[in-house]
Design a protein around this motif. Structure first.
Motif, PDB file in Angstrom:
ATOM      1  N   TYR A 178       2.489  -2.435  -1.210  1.00 37.72           N
ATOM      2  CA  TYR A 178       3.167  -3.582  -0.597  1.00 37.72           C
ATOM      3  C   TYR A 178       3.397  -3.472   0.910  1.00 37.72           C
ATOM      4  O   TYR A 178       4.097  -4.310   1.494  1.00 37.72           O
ATOM      5  N   SER A 181       3.896  -6.578   3.341  1.00 41.52           N
ATOM      6  CA  SER A 181       4.114  -7.815   2.594  1.00 41.52           C
ATOM      7  C   SER A 181       5.320  -8.580   3.109  1.00 41.52           C
ATOM      8  O   SER A 181       6.387  -8.016   3.335  1.00 41.52           O
ATOM      9  N   GLN A 182       5.139  -9.886   3.261  1.00 41.38           N
ATOM     10  CA  GLN A 182       6.220 -10.752   3.717  1.00 41.38           C
ATOM     11  C   GLN A 182       6.663 -11.719   2.633  1.00 41.38           C
ATOM     12  O   GLN A 182       7.402 -12.659   2.876  1.00 41.38           O
ATOM     13  N   THR A 183       6.177 -11.509   1.404  1.00 44.70           N
ATOM     14  CA  THR A 183       6.537 -12.374   0.289  1.00 44.70           C
ATOM     15  C   THR A 183       7.877 -11.938  -0.288  1.00 44.70           C
ATOM     16  O   THR A 183       8.588 -11.111   0.276  1.00 44.70           O
ATOM     17  N   ASN A 184       8.203 -12.477  -1.468  1.00 45.14           N
ATOM     18  CA  ASN A 184       9.439 -12.065  -2.125  1.00 45.14           C
ATOM     19  C   ASN A 184       9.332 -10.642  -2.668  1.00 45.14           C
ATOM     20  O   ASN A 184      10.332 -10.035  -3.033  1.00 45.14           O
ATOM     21  N   ARG A 185       8.100 -10.123  -2.735  1.00 45.46           N
ATOM     22  CA  ARG A 185       7.909  -8.725  -3.125  1.00 45.46           C
ATOM     23  C   ARG A 185       7.580  -7.910  -1.879  1.00 45.46           C
ATOM     24  O   ARG A 185       6.433  -7.831  -1.450  1.00 45.46           O
ATOM     25  N   THR A 186       8.592  -7.317  -1.290  1.00 51.39           N
ATOM     26  CA  THR A 186       8.415  -6.452  -0.132  1.00 51.39           C
ATOM     27  C   THR A 186       8.499  -5.007  -0.585  1.00 51.39           C
ATOM     28  O   THR A 186       8.880  -4.709  -1.724  1.00 51.39           O
ATOM     29  N   SER A 189      12.124  -4.312  -1.645  1.00 48.67           N
ATOM     30  CA  SER A 189      12.550  -4.910  -2.917  1.00 48.67           C
ATOM     31  C   SER A 189      11.892  -4.233  -4.112  1.00 48.67           C
ATOM     32  O   SER A 189      12.534  -4.007  -5.142  1.00 48.67           O
ATOM     33  N   ARG A 213      10.364   2.654   3.171  1.00 48.61           N
ATOM     34  CA  ARG A 213      10.291   1.925   4.437  1.00 48.61           C
ATOM     35  C   ARG A 213       9.670   2.788   5.532  1.00 48.61           C
ATOM     36  O   ARG A 213       8.825   2.320   6.307  1.00 48.61           O
ATOM     37  N   GLU A 216       6.021   2.985   4.790  1.00 43.96           N
ATOM     38  CA  GLU A 216       5.386   1.696   5.075  1.00 43.96           C
ATOM     39  C   GLU A 216       5.034   1.584   6.554  1.00 43.96           C
ATOM     40  O   GLU A 216       3.922   1.150   6.910  1.00 43.96           O
ATOM     41  N   SER A 343      -2.595  -9.665   1.333  1.00 48.95           N
ATOM     42  CA  SER A 343      -2.496  -9.803   2.780  1.00 48.95           C
ATOM     43  C   SER A 343      -3.363 -10.959   3.273  1.00 48.95           C
ATOM     44  O   SER A 343      -2.932 -11.764   4.117  1.00 48.95           O
ATOM     45  N   GLU A 346      -1.665 -14.234   2.328  1.00 49.38           N
ATOM     46  CA  GLU A 346      -0.553 -14.518   3.217  1.00 49.38           C
ATOM     47  C   GLU A 346      -1.047 -15.061   4.555  1.00 49.38           C
ATOM     48  O   GLU A 346      -0.459 -16.004   5.123  1.00 49.38           O
TER      49      GLU A 346
END
Length: 352
Positions: A178, A181-186, A189, A213, A216, A343, A346
């Motif tokens: 992930y 990722s900028q979706t609801n699944r980061t 999260s 983090r 990432e 990606s 997005e």
């Protein structure tokens, strides 16, 4: 799951410090087998997964040896102070708690295999699906289950008392899937949700998020030091997590693992690993320092290996010694492909 059946499966305190400091200064002079540092995000993501599991397998031979005199004797017996022999993939494997053949994963590496498989096979992370797959894999596992996994099999819920680094060892797989990722699944999260499957306490879940983090950011191209500093400035960190990270960033003493603790108990396992990473010059050097620090080295090796793998690549010679390397790389490729597809989607949605 990687199983033992499938593969047929430190002389005083002063001496400890002397050996650790010696290796910290000399590993850099040894012949390096690093691949060129990857510049592509997908390659860094793959190398995070591979680096984690290679580091785990490399640690297996001397895993869970807390007795400093015993570790010193074993290290000296291999001529480690007089030659280029090194502690990774120690022969014969000498963990006091299990007997797996060289090249196998430790119980930590085996433990995360269900997450590796889940994120490779499914479009997205789902906590219920992962929990079911984790239970099934653990029930069939013929090796030594870690305490948190034993409790999980019995209760089917996250532990309310375990403070060990099981969320941190999940970070390589979550961050690789992930990153960016900028979706609801980061990354944050999913790291939280995945950690909560096995542990219900806030602290190990927070360490899972922080370690994911940091990784990432390295996958996305930051230097290791920049990743630590940027994470420290993250306004989403709790006061507890910020204090834990601050202590690690400010530590300038000797062996950090001896200082913060050799076990997998948090926050010490994370802090010791963090200091090792900030002092690292190569994958080989930091993994060797971690192994020689003793104790529950594998609980630190997964995250340390992932960060250094993403930043510098994974040595070919080390990879060649891992029994299930081909399977690891295939699953890592599947995970990275899913990340790449997300990606691209997005990007298209942003342009629409």
């Amino acid at each position: 799951m990687f199983s033992s059946s499938t593969t047929s499966f430190m002389a005083s305190q002063l001496c400890v410090g002397a050996i650790f400091l010696f290796f910290s200064s000399v590993w850099v002079t040894l012949a390096m087998e690093d691949e060129p540092a990857p510049v592509d995000t997908n390659q860094r993501a793959k190398n995070a997964i591979v680096g984690a599991l290679v580091g785990d397998a490399a640690s297996m031979g001397l895993h869970w040896i807390y007795d400093e005199k015993k570790l010193a004797k074993m290290v000296r017996s291999k001529g480690l102070l007089t030659s280029k022999r090194a502690p990774e993939f120690f022969e014969p494997p000498a963990s006091p708690f299990y007997n797996y053949p060289s090249g196998s994963q430790t119980p930590y590496g085996d433990e995360v295999y269900s997450l590796l498989h889940s994120l490779a096979e499914h479009d997205n992370f789902d906590a219920v699906t992962f929990a079911d797959e984790s239970i099934a894999a653990s029930q069939k596992y013929p090796g030594r289950l870690n305490k948190v996994m034993k409790e999980f099999v019995e209760t089917k819920t996250g532990s309310t008392k375990n403070m060990q680094a099981h969320g941190m060892v999940k970070a390589p797989i979550v961050a690789a899937r992930y990153a960016g990722s900028q979706t609801n699944r980061t990354v944050a999260s999913v790291a939280k949700a995945a950690a909560e499957v096995h542990q219900a306490l806030e602290e190990p879940v927070e360490i899972a998020v922080v370690s994911s983090r940091i990784l990432e950011l390295v996958i996305l191209g930051r230097s290791v030091e920049d990743a630590f500093q940027e994470t420290m400035k993250d306004c989403r960190l709790s006061l507890w997590a910020r204090a834990v990270l601050k202590d690690a960033l400010e530590y300038d003493g000797g062996n950090p693992v001896a200082h913060f603790g050799k076990s997998s108990t948090l926050p010490g396992a994370f802090q010791g690993a963090a200091v090792l990473l900030r002092r690292a010059t190569s994958y080989e050097q930091v993994m060797r320092d971690n192994i020689l620090a003793g104790g529950d080295s594998a609980s630190r090796a997964m995250w340390v290996g992932a960060v250094m793998g993403a930043a510098h690549g994974v040595p070919k010679q080390w990879k060649s010694k891992v029994t299930h390397l081909r399977q690891i790389e295939q699953l890592a490729d599947q995970i990275v492909a899913r990340r790449e597809a997300d990606s691209a989607l997005e990007d298209r949605e942003m342009l629409a």
